[in-house]
Design an enzyme around this catalytic site. Structure first.
Site, PDB file in Angstrom:
ATOM      1  N   HIS A  23       1.106  -1.319   0.020  1.00 22.39           N
ATOM      2  CA  HIS A  23      -0.003  -0.096  -0.009  1.00 22.39           C
ATOM      3  C   HIS A  23       0.783   1.407   0.031  1.00 22.39           C
ATOM      4  O   HIS A  23       1.685   1.459   0.735  1.00 22.39           O
ATOM      5  CB  HIS A  23      -0.881  -0.061   1.393  1.00 22.39           C
ATOM      6  CG  HIS A  23      -1.976   1.185   1.258  1.00 22.39           C
ATOM      7  ND1 HIS A  23      -2.861   1.002   0.349  1.00 22.39           N
ATOM      8  CD2 HIS A  23      -1.994   2.105   1.987  1.00 22.39           C
ATOM      9  CE1 HIS A  23      -3.492   2.288   0.694  1.00 22.39           C
ATOM     10  NE2 HIS A  23      -3.031   2.972   1.571  1.00 22.39           N
TER      11      HIS A  23
ATOM     12  N   ALA B 114      -2.804  -6.184   6.757  1.00 22.95           N
ATOM     13  CA  ALA B 114      -1.482  -5.455   7.066  1.00 22.95           C
ATOM     14  C   ALA B 114      -1.251  -3.936   6.548  1.00 22.95           C
ATOM     15  O   ALA B 114      -1.606  -3.885   5.501  1.00 22.95           O
ATOM     16  CB  ALA B 114      -0.374  -6.295   6.658  1.00 22.95           C
TER      17      ALA B 114
ATOM     18  N   VAL C 175       1.097  -2.116   5.739  1.00 22.54           N
ATOM     19  CA  VAL C 175       1.967  -1.949   4.361  1.00 22.54           C
ATOM     20  C   VAL C 175       1.752  -3.151   3.288  1.00 22.54           C
ATOM     21  O   VAL C 175       2.280  -3.142   2.395  1.00 22.54           O
ATOM     22  CB  VAL C 175       3.598  -2.457   5.050  1.00 22.54           C
ATOM     23  CG1 VAL C 175       4.202  -1.478   6.139  1.00 22.54           C
ATOM     24  CG2 VAL C 175       3.528  -3.858   5.460  1.00 22.54           C
ATOM     25  N   GLU C 176       0.643  -3.825   3.303  1.00 19.56           N
ATOM     26  CA  GLU C 176       0.270  -4.694   2.388  1.00 19.56           C
ATOM     27  C   GLU C 176      -1.055  -4.209   1.766  1.00 19.56           C
ATOM     28  O   GLU C 176      -1.080  -3.026   0.840  1.00 19.56           O
ATOM     29  CB  GLU C 176       0.159  -6.114   2.839  1.00 19.56           C
ATOM     30  CG  GLU C 176       1.558  -6.587   3.354  1.00 19.56           C
ATOM     31  CD  GLU C 176       1.744  -7.951   3.516  1.00 19.56           C
ATOM     32  OE1 GLU C 176       1.330  -9.229   2.903  1.00 19.56           O
ATOM     33  OE2 GLU C 176       2.530  -8.376   4.621  1.00 19.56           O
ATOM     34  N   MET C 177      -2.150  -4.532   1.997  1.00 18.99           N
ATOM     35  CA  MET C 177      -3.291  -4.241   1.149  1.00 18.99           C
ATOM     36  C   MET C 177      -4.051  -3.292   2.170  1.00 18.99           C
ATOM     37  O   MET C 177      -4.815  -2.343   1.554  1.00 18.99           O
ATOM     38  CB  MET C 177      -4.157  -5.508   1.040  1.00 18.99           C
ATOM     39  CG  MET C 177      -3.641  -6.377  -0.062  1.00 18.99           C
ATOM     40  SD  MET C 177      -4.360  -8.243  -0.296  1.00 18.99           S
ATOM     41  CE  MET C 177      -5.984  -7.683  -1.130  1.00 18.99           C
TER      42      MET C 177
END
Lengths: 328, 328
Positions: free
Chosen positions: B95, B135, B137-139
């Site tokens: 993200h 998460a 830092v992910e989705m």
């Protein structure tokens, strides 16, 4: 409708069907004649022959995220085959989550367009292909670095050599663009219900969709949405709700080009929502109402909106075959 | 090796081949017996039966970017089928372009692992599935909002109903996780050259790879890299160059878990570079040298490194069939 030599055998079968059904007319022949079925392939430019090797390479490059600076954004991120080869969000999200100014156009049938991008700033797919790679809000990649990365893979050396056999160092920006353009010219969606109807299968679309076709012609939508991709590829001024985008003016700086955008294709319009240059219109019915008001000065009644929408829903064709490539 | 009833017919054919080739032994039977061929399917948990409907739904969800907050990141962004179902960059980019702490593990054969994530913080794929969605830092997605978005699509309502026919409101976080897990259990890569070798085709791998297999056993690599996925699913302490990651300690806060990571699978290791928890190791040869030094206290000579690498290259199996789904 002329049958061209380039059309594939399936089309010949449809023509036969047309002949056999010619007796059962639905009285709309005059309307049907205003439209053109979608060919299997768009025009192929003389300087970019459509070879299997180039298409295969273009297919790889289209799915290649390492030609973006983050290493995770590819053409297929925003032109996502799972989402009608577009992204189904209002405005494109690119590098570092930046949001672009405009709605992502589908690449489906993009070879049929007379110019590329909403503002038509490139004449063809070859000119278009490198734009998103370099755009800071999209893939944000230095083109030289993209080429260097590709040179670093033996498989790309092999595939570029195969696609451009006469060149000593074929990994160039021009060849990258040509391969991407060649691949995109294969992403077409023939045989929609409406195409089958045009080819003579008079039951391929229902009565409401036929009413919609009639309304589409009688109200003048067809003035701009015409030809095989249902676009005249011309520029027309429109300011849709929420948009301050100057459109083609940004390219030409001509006062007369303010708010002008190239007419978008209506092919597969049902699966390429949301709509308009700013993607602010969520449904096809709203889009039809807005276009009636803004472009034609008409308040469509509910029946007309429903009928035109039913017609537009018949423009979704067969999605193209493609491979998710095994990248190096 | 026991032949299980669940194995597919192709395996029976391989066993027949094994029988017919049994006369021509290459003298390495004792080494082969230390390994296990990869089954077509991993164990299926009793509470998540592998149904066609669930797998189809999981396939859709795996490619669904609208369960991310940006609307453009899906499981397939980092677990990219074009890139060995991983991302081939050192550490995951999620993200807003944020870079994570660890290298993206492939989802291929992940159903064979005894725990999930580098630090084993989830016991199974059902536990793993929602992690990357939430998460930051992910989705970076709120799970409730992800479910709401799915509820908004009739097609998802239909597909969840089909996958969970006994439930009144099946669009839940549990069912989302179960469908993703079911799909991922189908992403296996049997019939690698090494599997064919284990099944009796003694020419499926060359002499250098056989030397590598011998070195792999004799040097003790097999102590941790064993079983069908070539992992013991246990945690071992390692600090690879450039990493300060505390590993499993982050999960348990036990001093003894500092720097411990679950042994990664070696299946398809040739196509899931770069290596190590921080993705800082680019080539398989470097990885082999580092593992020799760090885990076994040995300086492998060039021939040994080349042989083990040749062996590891035989672990790339047949990539799974899957569809790029037509999302709503």
């Amino acid at each position: 409708m002329t049958i061209k030599a380039t059309l594939l055998p399936a089309l010949a079968a449809s023509s036969f069907l047309a002949a056999s059904l010619a007796m059962a007319d639905d009285g709309l022949e005059n309307y049907r004649q205003r439209f053109e079925a979608l060919p299997y392939l768009p025009p192929i430019p003389a300087d970019n022959s459509l070879t299997e090797e180039k298409v295969e390479l273009g297919n790889m490059l289209f799915f290649e995220p390492r030609i973006s600076s983050s290493g995770v954004i590819s053409c297929a991120t925003c032109h996502n085959p799972a989402l009608g080869w577009a992204d189904r969000i209002p405005r494109a999200v690119g590098h570092d989550g930046q949001v672009g100014e405009r709605n992502t156009p589908t690449v489906l049938n993009s070879g049929f367009l007379g110019s590329q991008f909403w503002d038509g700033r490139e004449p063809d797919l070859e000119g278009q292909a490198l734009g998103p790679i370099e755009a800071p809000v999209e893939m944000a990649m230095d083109l030289e670095m993209a080429l260097e990365r590709l040179v670093g893979f033996e498989l790309y050396q092999e595939k570029f050599n195969a696609a451009y056999p006469d060149q000593e160092e074929p990994i160039t920006d021009d060849n990258l663009a040509h391969a991407l353009a060649a691949f995109q010219r294969t992403l077409n969606t023939p045989n929609s219900p409406f195409d089958r109807y045009l080819h003579g299968d008079l039951e391929a679309i229902n009565q409401q969709a036929k009413d919609g076709m009639v309304a589409f012609v009688d109200n003048g939508c067809i003035a701009c949405h015409r030809g095989p991709a249902l676009t005249d590829s011309q520029f027309h001024a429109i300011q849709v709700p929420g948009s301050t985008d100057l459109g083609r003016y940004v390219v030409t700086e001509e006062e007369s080009d303010k708010y002008r955008f190239r007419t978008p294709t209506l092919r597969n319009v049902a699966v390429t929502y949301p709509y308009m240059n700013n993607g602010a219109t969520e449904t096809l019915k709203e889009a039809v109402a807005i276009m009636g008001k803004e472009m034609l000065g008409r308040e469509f009644d509910d029946d007309t909106i429903s009928a035109i929408t039913a017609f537009l829903n018949t423009l979704t064709g067969e999605m193209p075959d493609f491979d998710v490539p095994a990248l190096p």
